[in-house]
Design an enzyme around this catalytic site. Sequence first.
Site, mmCIF file in Angstrom:
data_model
loop_
_atom_site.group_PDB
_atom_site.id
_atom_site.type_symbol
_atom_site.label_atom_id
_atom_site.label_comp_id
_atom_site.label_asym_id
_atom_site.label_seq_id
_atom_site.Cartn_x
_atom_site.Cartn_y
_atom_site.Cartn_z
ATOM 1 N N ASP A 143 0.855 -1.175 0.000
ATOM 2 C CA ASP A 143 0.000 0.000 0.000
ATOM 3 C C ASP A 143 0.898 1.234 0.000
ATOM 4 O OD1 ASP A 143 -2.869 1.105 1.988
ATOM 5 O OD2 ASP A 143 -2.276 1.463 -0.071
ATOM 6 N N ASP A 146 -7.818 -7.849 0.119
ATOM 7 C CA ASP A 146 -6.941 -7.968 1.288
ATOM 8 C C ASP A 146 -7.790 -7.663 2.505
ATOM 9 O OD1 ASP A 146 -6.702 -4.762 1.116
ATOM 10 O OD2 ASP A 146 -6.069 -5.492 3.099
#
Length: 373
Positions: free
Chosen positions: A93, A267
């Site tokens: 991320d 996720d």
Amino acid sequence: MTETFEFKLIATDGQARRGEISMPRGSIRTPAFMPVGTGGTVKAMYMDQVRGTGADIILGNTYHLMLRPGAERMARLGGLHRFAGWNRPILTDSGGFQVMSLSGLRKLTEQGVTFQSHIDGSRHEMSPERSIEIQGLLGSDIQMQLDECVRLPATPTEIERAMEMSLRWAERCRVAFGEQPGKAMFGIVQGGDIPTLRERSAHGLKALDLKGYAVGGLAVGEPQEVMLDMLDVTCPILPSEKPRYLMGVGTPDDLLKSVGRGIDMFDCVMPTRAGRHGLAFTRHGKINLKNARHAEDHRPLDEESSCPAARDYSRAYLHHLVRSNEILGMMLVTWNNLSYYQDLMSGIRASIEAQRFADFSAETQEMWARGDI
Ligand SMILES: Cc1ccc(CCc2c3nc[nH]c3cc3c(=O)[nH]c(N)nc23)cc1
């Protein structure tokens, strides 16, 4: 071994898609669940165990790793794959989401975000360019643009401002990322719970011709039906030949319903975090192992599972470990949960290939509803 990033659509069933992403470090079967490995570890698991559950890719986190051990230090150590012993793809991320939820004294401008480390109070600046640079230093295979995710509920003005800035940051990230054939940079659709802003964001990102698209700004406290409505608006706009990643999602029920709306990648900290708290996900639904009713239950969680944690230990033993706060309790329930999530994704993939996703989805939800036999 391919030197490029390629997404192949193998089958579709309604909006559900069965695909495969080929990358130099390995391929990713989609729909895919990606275990969260924030600080270079999937908590309470060995990496070969993570692979053993069926995971093709794990997540790492720019925010945590830039603070400790540091991006330049990670590069000197050979990158995150060697550091953590995971030689398959890693998605990182961009860090913006974690800055806004974890750090102190934040200041957000067009240039980027400055913040104070939650570890030692040191000051840091994260621009779109610096986020891409850090993800490159970590050795990330799929890098996320820096974005601003607004917590819901929020005003339309606030949601529009953050969405438009995230679009401008996507362009800056695309320039900073440049051409890296075996790697990918994904854009992140924002726009909160406002359909017109979601459409604007999706069209804006589509024009950048990126290798993949994430749907962000969800799983931030909104009801499931709001999340699903935003997928109904967003997915049809995104190019069908590129992978779609729904960030931070979700429960097994969320996964089924989001695959049915065209999502390829997921996720979520749910299976690992719940595992550390003694909450087991099984084919029969959720089992809270802290509950006294398990104290003398000699059955395993699921005798038909291929995972030793689900098959070879009694619920009574797991109850004891969890009640006693034993480390092994966290390890076994985490292992069970990640295995269950991967088994669910495997069943989803097979059902799309067999053109029976709707039946599989209904049967699975029925098993959960019937509860713990
Ligand atoms: C290691 C790791 C942990 C967590 C994440 C996803 C974190 C996450 C969200 N989680 C729930 N909802 C979320 C929304 C966003 C979002 O809009 N943008 C970004 N960049 N991340 C999000 C990625 C990597």
